[in-house]
Design an enzyme around this catalytic site. Structure first.
Site, PDB file in Angstrom:
ATOM      1  N   LEU A  65       0.860  -1.181   0.000  1.00  0.00           N
ATOM      2  CA  LEU A  65       0.000   0.000   0.000  1.00  0.00           C
ATOM      3  C   LEU A  65       0.895   1.229   0.000  1.00  0.00           C
ATOM      4  CD1 LEU A  65      -2.728  -0.926   2.675  1.00  0.00           C
ATOM      5  CD2 LEU A  65      -2.981  -0.945   0.191  1.00  0.00           C
ATOM      6  N   ASP A  66       0.580   2.221  -0.831  1.00  0.00           N
ATOM      7  CA  ASP A  66       1.338   3.467  -0.839  1.00  0.00           C
ATOM      8  C   ASP A  66       1.272   4.124   0.538  1.00  0.00           C
ATOM      9  OD1 ASP A  66       1.978   3.088  -3.463  1.00  0.00           O
ATOM     10  OD2 ASP A  66       0.482   4.474  -4.268  1.00  0.00           O
TER      11      ASP A  66
END
Length: 333
Positions: A65-66
């Site tokens: 996930l960013d």
């Protein structure tokens, strides 16, 4: 899940154990925890924090996930890291806030969302840590939840490896307004759901409670055995006599099978389990359930990834010469 008995077999409780009855130290090295990732840190940083707070040698996350993205981030503890690729098989689900850069008609928005359902083409963004070649990804579902001016809140269920930021960019371009992703939260990551995700602080508190007070109850609620993360796979249950051979990477033969889940096909990944419910390996079925039940000999599953360490179950098989194609010898259970 419906299991069909091929051959009744008993298990010896002197070897292995029920996954949900492992001692807490073993659980921490063969378990997983689903973290509710906060906005800010990278997924790698979150996994490192979990590793350090639980005093483990290694830990790895399943599905990047960013930094600004929140939601379900499964973290594999210790030896469970070998299971991470298997977590990517099922789809993922997200809730996304998309902001349009110009006004658009409701009908046009709805039509664009329909266009981006099914197979789509994506080129990874410039910052992606993979080769930027054109790839096909599948959008299984996409649903508009709310529209407020130029803000669109939507839910999507998509194939693992889909870039949501790129999806939003492409939809904005197709709409003629351009758009950007304002917020993103992952609600489902493979077999894991956001309602079972835990905060990092809660995990730390549970660990301290165990170390300082000997209370492992809260920690057991948060840390699951590795088998919990494989429940999406169909199962083949093997006899004790077949376990160690499979742990060494040997192909599973019909004679080692006790039970088979209904509906297995040759185009999927299956989980090989012991009679106690322990994950042994995953593999590619060489025949369907019906044929496995009928066959008395021969190969039934080609092992693609071994999960259980060798030596937990007794070795009651003989090594074959690499040029010998005959069935390996083993004792009947």
């Amino acid at each position: 899940m419906e299991l069909i008995v091929k051959e009744e077999s008993k298990t010896d409780y002197n070897y292995g154990s029920d996954p949900y009855k492992r001692d807490i130290k073993t659980l921490l090295n063969t378990g997983l925890v689903v973290i509710d990732k906060p906005s800010g840190p990278t997924s790698h940083e979150v996994a490192a924090w979990v590793r350090n707070m639980l005093n483990l040698v290694k830990a790895g996350h399943g599905g990047t996930l960013d930094p600004k993205v929140t939601g379900a981030l499964p973290v594999a503890l210790g030896n469970t890291t070998k299971c991470v690729p298997i977590w990517h098989i099922p789809p993922k689900e997200y809730v996304c806030l998309m902001h349009l850069h110009d006004d658009a008609k409701l009908e046009d928005i709805e039509n664009i969302f329909k266009e981006f359902t099914g197979r789509i083409h994506q080129r990874p963004p410039l910052k992606a840590a993979v080769k930027r070649s054109l790839r096909i990804r599948k959008i299984y579902e996409i649903e508009i939840l709310e529209i407020d001016g130029r803000d669109i809140l939507f839910r999507t269920k998509c194939q693992s490896g889909t870039y949501l930021r790129k999806l939003v960019d492409d939809m904005g371009e197709a709409l003629g307004t351009s758009a950007h992703m304002q917020e993103l939260r992952r609600t489902i990551s493979g077999p894991f759901y956001e309602n079972e995700a835990v905060y990092l602080q809660d995990l730390l508190d549970a660990y301290i409670s165990w170390k300082e007070d000997g209370n492992e109850e809260e920690l057991r609620k948060l840390v699951k055995p590795l088998e919990y993360g494989l429940q999406h796979l169909k199962k083949i249950i093997v006899k004790d006599s077949a376990v160690d051979a499979v742990c060494h990477g040997a192909t599973l033969y019909s004679s080692g099978v006790s039970k088979i889940e209904k509906g297995i096909g040759t185009d999927e990944v299956v989980l090989i389990e012991t009679l106690k419910g322990e994950a042994v390996a995953v593999g590619k079925p060489l025949m369907n359930t019906k044929d496995m039940l009928k066959t008395e000999e021969g190969e039934v599953v080609e092992i693609t990834r071994v999960i259980m360490e060798p030596g937990i179950y007794p070795r009651i098989w003989k090594k074959r010469n690499k040029n010998d194609k005959s069935k390996p010898e083993s004792k009947k259970n």
